[in-house]
Design an enzyme around this catalytic site. Sequence first.
Site, PDB file in Angstrom:
ATOM      1  N   LYS A   1       8.595  -6.503   8.301  1.00 57.74           N
ATOM      2  CA  LYS A   1       9.472  -5.955   7.760  1.00 57.74           C
ATOM      3  C   LYS A   1      10.172  -5.266   8.148  1.00 57.74           C
ATOM      4  O   LYS A   1      11.848  -5.208   7.938  1.00 57.74           O
ATOM      5  CB  LYS A   1       8.351  -5.367   6.713  1.00 57.74           C
TER       6      LYS A   1
ATOM      7  N   TYR B   1       1.889  -7.272  11.132  1.00 58.01           N
ATOM      8  CA  TYR B   1       2.909  -6.999   9.554  1.00 58.01           C
ATOM      9  C   TYR B   1       3.916  -6.363   9.405  1.00 58.01           C
ATOM     10  O   TYR B   1       5.082  -7.143   9.069  1.00 58.01           O
ATOM     11  CB  TYR B   1       1.971  -7.284   8.393  1.00 58.01           C
TER      12      TYR B   1
ATOM     13  N   SER C   1       8.310  -3.639   1.826  1.00 54.14           N
ATOM     14  CA  SER C   1       7.357  -3.264   1.708  1.00 54.14           C
ATOM     15  C   SER C   1       7.095  -1.812   2.264  1.00 54.14           C
ATOM     16  O   SER C   1       7.573  -1.575   2.495  1.00 54.14           O
ATOM     17  CB  SER C   1       6.206  -3.569   2.491  1.00 54.14           C
TER      18      SER C   1
HETATM   19  C1  UD1 Z   1      -2.256  -3.641   1.859  1.00 55.54           C
HETATM   20  C2  UD1 Z   1      -2.203  -3.390   3.748  1.00 55.54           C
HETATM   21  C3  UD1 Z   1      -0.917  -3.492   3.650  1.00 55.54           C
HETATM   22  C4  UD1 Z   1       0.285  -4.058   2.883  1.00 55.54           C
HETATM   23  C5  UD1 Z   1      -0.479  -4.612   0.961  1.00 55.54           C
HETATM   24  C6  UD1 Z   1      -0.103  -5.556   0.634  1.00 55.54           C
HETATM   25  C7  UD1 Z   1      -3.432  -2.286   4.870  1.00 55.54           C
HETATM   26  C8  UD1 Z   1      -3.610  -1.587   5.697  1.00 55.54           C
HETATM   27  N1  UD1 Z   1      -2.133  -2.729   4.492  1.00 55.54           N
HETATM   28  O1  UD1 Z   1      -1.993  -2.134   1.522  1.00 55.54           O
HETATM   29  O2  UD1 Z   1       0.109  -3.063   5.067  1.00 55.54           O
HETATM   30  O3  UD1 Z   1       1.764  -4.417   2.724  1.00 55.54           O
HETATM   31  O4  UD1 Z   1      -1.437  -4.555   1.344  1.00 55.54           O
HETATM   32  O5  UD1 Z   1      -0.503  -6.430   0.713  1.00 55.54           O
HETATM   33  O6  UD1 Z   1      -4.107  -3.538   4.608  1.00 55.54           O
HETATM   34  N2  UD1 Z   1      -9.830  -1.495  -1.161  1.00 55.54           N
HETATM   35  C9  UD1 Z   1     -11.809  -0.978  -1.303  1.00 55.54           C
HETATM   36  N3  UD1 Z   1     -11.878  -1.942  -0.682  1.00 55.54           N
HETATM   37  C10 UD1 Z   1     -11.449  -3.541  -0.615  1.00 55.54           C
HETATM   38  C11 UD1 Z   1     -10.279  -3.880  -1.137  1.00 55.54           C
HETATM   39  C12 UD1 Z   1      -9.433  -2.964  -1.007  1.00 55.54           C
HETATM   40  O7  UD1 Z   1     -12.300  -0.274  -1.580  1.00 55.54           O
HETATM   41  O8  UD1 Z   1     -12.003  -4.561  -0.996  1.00 55.54           O
HETATM   42  C13 UD1 Z   1      -9.020   0.168  -0.821  1.00 55.54           C
HETATM   43  C14 UD1 Z   1      -8.332   0.383   0.235  1.00 55.54           C
HETATM   44  O9  UD1 Z   1      -9.411   1.572   0.991  1.00 55.54           O
HETATM   45  C15 UD1 Z   1      -7.265   1.058   0.079  1.00 55.54           C
HETATM   46  C16 UD1 Z   1      -7.449   0.685  -1.765  1.00 55.54           C
HETATM   47  O10 UD1 Z   1      -8.399  -0.144  -1.881  1.00 55.54           O
HETATM   48  O11 UD1 Z   1      -7.219   2.332  -0.293  1.00 55.54           O
HETATM   49  C17 UD1 Z   1      -5.754  -0.254  -1.532  1.00 55.54           C
HETATM   50  O12 UD1 Z   1      -6.077  -1.698  -0.970  1.00 55.54           O
HETATM   51  P1  UD1 Z   1      -5.282  -3.259  -0.721  1.00 55.54           P
HETATM   52  O13 UD1 Z   1      -5.277  -3.877  -1.569  1.00 55.54           O
HETATM   53  O14 UD1 Z   1      -5.564  -3.559   0.520  1.00 55.54           O
HETATM   54  O15 UD1 Z   1      -3.930  -2.141  -0.419  1.00 55.54           O
HETATM   55  P2  UD1 Z   1      -3.031  -1.590   0.534  1.00 55.54           P
HETATM   56  O16 UD1 Z   1      -4.605  -0.853   2.009  1.00 55.54           O
HETATM   57  O17 UD1 Z   1      -2.544  -0.302  -0.321  1.00 55.54           O
END
Ligand code: UD1
Length: 338
Positions: A152, A148, A124
């Site tokens: 990795k 997690y 990842s």
């Molecule tokens: C997350 C994990 C990462 C993991 C990846 C794949 C965290 C901090 N990181 O990445 O370790 O490898 O998923 O499973 O959890 N967002 C919203 N609203 C929501 C959900 C997300 O605004 O309901 C935003 C988040 O703040 C972020 C973006 O969308 O900026 C992407 O979020 P997400 O899909 O959870 O991925 P990552 O945080 O990049």
Amino acid sequence: MKVLVSGGAGYIGSHTVLALIASGHDVVVVDDFANSKPTVIARLETLAGRPIPVHAFDLTDVDKTERLFDAERFDAVVHFAGFKAVGESVENPLDYYTNNLGSTFSLLRAMARHDVRRLVFSSSATVYGDAPVPYREDHEPLTAANPYGWTKAMQEQVFRDVAPAHGLRIALLRYFNPVGAHPSGMIGEDPQGRPNNLMPFIAQVAVGRRPELEVFGDDYPTADGTCERDYIHVEDLARGHVAALEHLDAMVEPVRAFNLGGGVGTSVLELFHAFERAVGHELPYRVVGRRPGDLPAYWADTARAREELGWVAEKTIDDMCADTWRWQQQNPNGFPDA
Ligand code: UD1
């Protein structure tokens, strides 16, 4: 090649099973169905047009793993199996270390004993911590912000130490943000409970399972103030595994990391509005506070995968949204239980 796919019933594993079969490989799946449903396999068999052998057990079971390798002669392993929820890993770190490291240990032991030398590993981009953007594979040291992520980074280190001792060739695939679904709409991401990740959450809002998207912060130093990520269609990702597998014997070093990403950042609101285009109407959202631990923006340097694997991500953000929407509409509650 005859390829053992661990976690082959999971989101990325299932799409990779189809990509491997489409490239002429034979696939055997091992999955304990802890976070996936057996009905995935029936769908894969329909899409592939052939039976897919499945062994349902937990890879941390050293004896069962050993017996599988006694019974079948594999040319390679693609290793997806593992726990992957960031928040859960903070609550139950021992489960994460035991499961994710334990399954890798028993796989490596069985591979070494049975002279199976090729491995493709599901890593990842989380191992980059807050490295400079774009993330490059030669960045050191690896780090993580949660258990997690540490599993990795630790597994990557285990592979670096074990490979030379046992003559293994290992590709470490560092995924950015996998989204999308098979264009048939028959397989896709099926999170249990409230989705942690952005795309499945938006899809559940669109299908009416959630009232609105909560955007976690719009005061980041980015163009529209929301976080930017490097989204990659799961079908491109699946092809990346086939490319890495077929490149293992030619790799410039026995263990090599490759970024699998598109190389561009897309903001939360850009992805949300692209999903609205796929659905054909506006969707509800509300800006709330930042989620602790989120980085403002990151994306992949894609040069190594392009030059060495001959692989680039091809699908657009609109493809990712259209395919996710098709999957979600056809399966509003995910895979059936039976
Ligand atoms: C997350 C994990 C990462 C993991 C990846 C794949 C965290 C901090 N990181 O990445 O370790 O490898 O998923 O499973 O959890 N967002 C919203 N609203 C929501 C959900 C997300 O605004 O309901 C935003 C988040 O703040 C972020 C973006 O969308 O900026 C992407 O979020 P997400 O899909 O959870 O991925 P990552 O945080 O990049």
